[in-house]
Design an enzyme around this catalytic site. Structure first.
Site, PDB file in Angstrom:
ATOM      1  CB  SER A 119      -0.887   0.012   1.259  1.00  0.00           C
ATOM      2  OG  SER A 119      -1.514   1.265   1.435  1.00  0.00           O
ATOM      3  CE1 TYR A 177      -4.078  -2.027   4.723  1.00  0.00           C
ATOM      4  CE2 TYR A 177      -3.359   0.230   4.325  1.00  0.00           C
ATOM      5  CZ  TYR A 177      -3.727  -1.013   3.847  1.00  0.00           C
ATOM      6  OH  TYR A 177      -3.738  -1.248   2.494  1.00  0.00           O
TER       7      TYR A 177
END
Length: 236
Positions: free
Chosen positions: A124, A137
């Site tokens: 990501s 995350y």
């Protein structure tokens, strides 16, 4: 014909990657925690919790030598750091980081023995840029980035490659849930919430799953090693 394994391969980005690989003539096994509601053409779905070592070892022993591994399975959470629970933190690390580690470890030995193989991990943009409310995350995706740097260093000079694709927000169930959360917290419409989320990206839009799949397939087709491809709208 080569054998490809895609984790989280029955939904979202993983589904798109699985179907593209199947269309290209690969034998594809999609790992997921639940079977898809309907069969995916050319894709064999298998149940596996990639955060569970015993399950990973068992399923990869059963599958056999893997030519392509796409580490795609992931979970997310959103909370200010002060309200991030240990359970959120541990779940993100277990699936995103430990899961990628266990799957890469399961295939790397045979790949090196054959001097051939591709490992691509979907991380990501949060792995390199961070952002508010995503401590668990971002930390897990940063761990994945570090893992893949190590793998790339270990396979350098062989016929095995390891690369990472780092998209910003992609139109998946995970992002849809994030948009709904923004809408609920701020009282704006879903379309306005999506626009707010898109404004946090350099390209001012939500990426489509096909774009990520195209990038993943492009990396697999090359002999590049150690690349970290940031899909955020900036020129590469």
């Amino acid at each position: 014909m080569s054998l490809a394994v895609v984790t989280g391969g029955t939904r979202g980005i993983g589904r798109a990657v699985s179907l593209r690989l199947a269309d290209d003539g690969h034998d594809v096994v999609a790992l997921a925690t639940a079977m898809p509601p309907e069969p995916l053409p050319g894709v064999a779905a298998r149940i596996c919790d990639i955060s569970d070592e015993d399950q990973v070892v068992s399923v990869f022993c059963d599958i056999g030598d893997v030519d392509i591994l796409v580490n795609n399975a992931g979970v997310a959470s959103s909370n200010p750091l002060a309200r991030t629970t240990l359970a959120e933190w541990e779940r993100c690390l277990a699936v995103n980081a430990t899961g990628s580690f266990l799957c890469a470890r399961a295939v790397i030995g045979a790949m090196l023995r054959r001097d051939s193989g591709r490992i691509v991990t979907v991380a990501s943009s949060a792995a390199v840029e961070g952002g508010p409310y995503i401590a668990a995350y971002a930390a897990s995706k940063h761990a994945v980035l570090g893992l893949m740097r190590v793998v790339a260093a270990e396979v350098a000079g062989t016929g095995v490659t390891a690369n990472t694709v780092c998209p910003t927000y992609v139109r998946t169930d995970m992002t849809v849930a994030t948009i709904a959360n923004i809408s609920a917290r701020t009282g704006v419409s879903l379309s306005d919430a999506e626009a707010k989320l898109a404004e946090t990206t350099p390209h001012n839009r939500i990426i489509e799953v096909a774009e990520v799949a195209e990038t993943v397939l492009g990396v697999i087709a090359t002999d590049h090693n150690g690349r970290e491809i940031l899909l955020d709208g900036r020129p590469s």
